[in-house]
Design a protein around this motif. Structure first.
Motif, mmCIF file in Angstrom:
data_model
loop_
_atom_site.group_PDB
_atom_site.id
_atom_site.type_symbol
_atom_site.label_atom_id
_atom_site.label_comp_id
_atom_site.label_asym_id
_atom_site.label_seq_id
_atom_site.Cartn_x
_atom_site.Cartn_y
_atom_site.Cartn_z
ATOM 1 N N ASP A 95 -22.057 -16.468 47.201
ATOM 2 C CA ASP A 95 -23.383 -15.873 47.095
ATOM 3 C C ASP A 95 -24.395 -16.843 47.702
ATOM 4 O O ASP A 95 -24.545 -17.983 47.231
ATOM 5 N N ALA A 96 -25.084 -16.392 48.751
ATOM 6 C CA ALA A 96 -26.009 -17.274 49.459
ATOM 7 C C ALA A 96 -27.162 -17.721 48.581
ATOM 8 O O ALA A 96 -27.689 -18.832 48.742
ATOM 9 N N ALA A 97 -27.569 -16.879 47.653
ATOM 10 C CA ALA A 97 -28.732 -17.213 46.826
ATOM 11 C C ALA A 97 -28.383 -18.213 45.737
ATOM 12 O O ALA A 97 -29.155 -19.133 45.448
ATOM 13 N N THR A 98 -27.204 -18.045 45.120
ATOM 14 C CA THR A 98 -26.856 -18.891 43.973
ATOM 15 C C THR A 98 -25.796 -19.932 44.287
ATOM 16 O O THR A 98 -25.656 -20.922 43.565
ATOM 17 N N GLY A 99 -25.030 -19.709 45.354
ATOM 18 C CA GLY A 99 -23.937 -20.623 45.673
ATOM 19 C C GLY A 99 -22.687 -20.360 44.856
ATOM 20 O O GLY A 99 -21.694 -21.092 45.004
ATOM 21 N N ASN A 100 -22.708 -19.336 44.011
ATOM 22 C CA ASN A 100 -21.528 -19.015 43.204
ATOM 23 C C ASN A 100 -20.510 -18.237 44.028
ATOM 24 O O ASN A 100 -20.861 -17.474 44.933
ATOM 25 N N VAL A 101 -19.244 -18.443 43.693
ATOM 26 C CA VAL A 101 -18.167 -17.731 44.374
ATOM 27 C C VAL A 101 -17.852 -16.460 43.592
ATOM 28 O O VAL A 101 -17.785 -16.472 42.366
ATOM 29 N N TYR A 102 -17.674 -15.367 44.311
ATOM 30 C CA TYR A 102 -17.279 -14.114 43.682
ATOM 31 C C TYR A 102 -16.156 -13.496 44.500
ATOM 32 O O TYR A 102 -15.893 -13.906 45.636
ATOM 33 N N LEU A 103 -15.474 -12.516 43.908
ATOM 34 C CA LEU A 103 -14.391 -11.826 44.597
ATOM 35 C C LEU A 103 -14.900 -10.476 45.077
ATOM 36 O O LEU A 103 -15.393 -9.676 44.289
ATOM 37 N N GLU A 104 -14.795 -10.261 46.386
ATOM 38 C CA GLU A 104 -15.145 -8.960 46.953
ATOM 39 C C GLU A 104 -13.886 -8.090 46.908
ATOM 40 O O GLU A 104 -12.987 -8.227 47.734
ATOM 41 N N GLU A 105 -13.832 -7.216 45.923
ATOM 42 C CA GLU A 105 -12.593 -6.479 45.644
ATOM 43 C C GLU A 105 -12.372 -5.361 46.661
ATOM 44 O O GLU A 105 -13.295 -4.635 47.022
ATOM 45 N N LYS A 106 -11.086 -5.219 47.070
ATOM 46 C CA LYS A 106 -10.703 -4.136 47.974
ATOM 47 C C LYS A 106 -9.757 -3.145 47.298
ATOM 48 O O LYS A 106 -9.755 -1.965 47.634
#
Length: 298
Positions: A95-106
């Motif tokens: 996340d560019a705003a927070t720097g947190n990593v997230y999973l973009e689910e498919k």
């Protein structure tokens, strides 16, 4: 035998190859090192984060892996079942705003335990019964029960009660005020009997179950004392057991210890009432008289 062994071995090798080819789930703490790569995470889904959904069609929810490490999932799929374990396949992003990593689910698939059977739940829509129909059915049931009770009671005393020829009024005692119409040639007096035709005195403990009887025949109307434990009197004169005492209109029958006082009168008004009653009794002799009851047990 050789070919059977070869076929079995080939099947085992193919299965092992598929297992080896299937990517092993990664831990949530490894997602930052795998940004941009397609990975699978075995995780238990958590709560929905609707406030973090920044674009139309995107759904955000939390998840935790088997080591209880948490992360966010952004997906275009429907919300998963909360609290269930899934294999979530997608690409880690930052996340560019927070720097947190997230999973973009498919994609995802449910992770059922090996011993758990997948049960397909079949939902059957219940047909709604109109309220008025339920009310009508209930009314019919109540009416049917009332009809059965009425028929049973009427059969116990006959389909039609005879006209009364006399009357008993309780003038003193616990049952004071009670009025009983005398309709049969044999009337029971006591704490047991038929409340429709007998003189029931349930409130006086010194009145026997079968205390006495009132008889009518072509010779007159009589009171007979039946009880062996308790006493009776007519016009203040004691009545011995099995003794029959003639009754005139306004005769007072005393039973029990309270005492309970009964006033006997003939039905109808005027001096001819007694003669009419006795004449009716005499005319009924030798015919099938509905006023004659079956013998009662003492």
């Amino acid at each position: 035998m050789f070919w059977h062994t070869m076929v079995g071995a080939t099947a085992v090798l193919m299965a092992c190859g598929r297992i080896a080819a299937a990517p092993a789930p990664v831990r949530a703490t490894e997602l930052r090192n795998l940004v941009g790569r397609e990975v699978t995470v075995k995780a238990r889904t958590g709560h929905i984060k609707e406030a973090d959904e920044k674009q139309t069609g995107t759904r955000v929810f939390t998840a935790r892996d088997d080591y209880d490490a948490g992360f966010d999932v952004r997906s275009t799929l429907e919300y998963p079942i909360m609290g269930a374990t899934f294999f979530l396949t997608g690409t880690p992003r930052v996340d560019a705003a927070t720097g947190n990593v997230y999973l973009e689910e498919k994609s995802r698939r449910r992770a059922y335990p090996p011993t758990q059977k997948v049960v397909t739940e079949v939902v059957t829509e219940r047909s709604k019964v109109p309220v008025w129909l339920l009310g009508a059915v209930a009314a019919l049931v109540v009416l049917g029960i009332a009809t059965v009770v009425l028929i049973v009671r009427r059969r116990a005393v006959g389909t039609a009660l005879p006209e009364p020829w006399g009357q008993i009024v309780v003038e003193q005692g616990p049952d004071r005020g009670k009025v009983v119409s005398l309709r049969y040639d044999e009337i029971l007096v006591g704490r047991e009997g038929d409340d429709l035709v007998d003189v029931l005195l349930p409130m006086d403990a010194k009145v026997s179950r079968n205390h006495g009887k009132i008889w009518r025949d072509d010779g007159g109307v009589f009171y007979e004392h039946v009880s062996a434990q308790n006493v009776s009197s007519v016009n203040e004169q004691p009545v011995a057991a099995s003794q029959r005492v003639p009754l005139e209109s306004d005769a007072l029958i005393t039973v029990g210890a309270e005492p309970t006082v009964l006033r006997f009168t003939f039905a109808g008004a005027g001096a001819g009432a007694q003669e009419t009653v006795l004449a009716g009794a005499a005319a009924a002799r030798g015919s099938e008289d509905p006023t004659v009851r079956a013998p009662q047990a003492n």
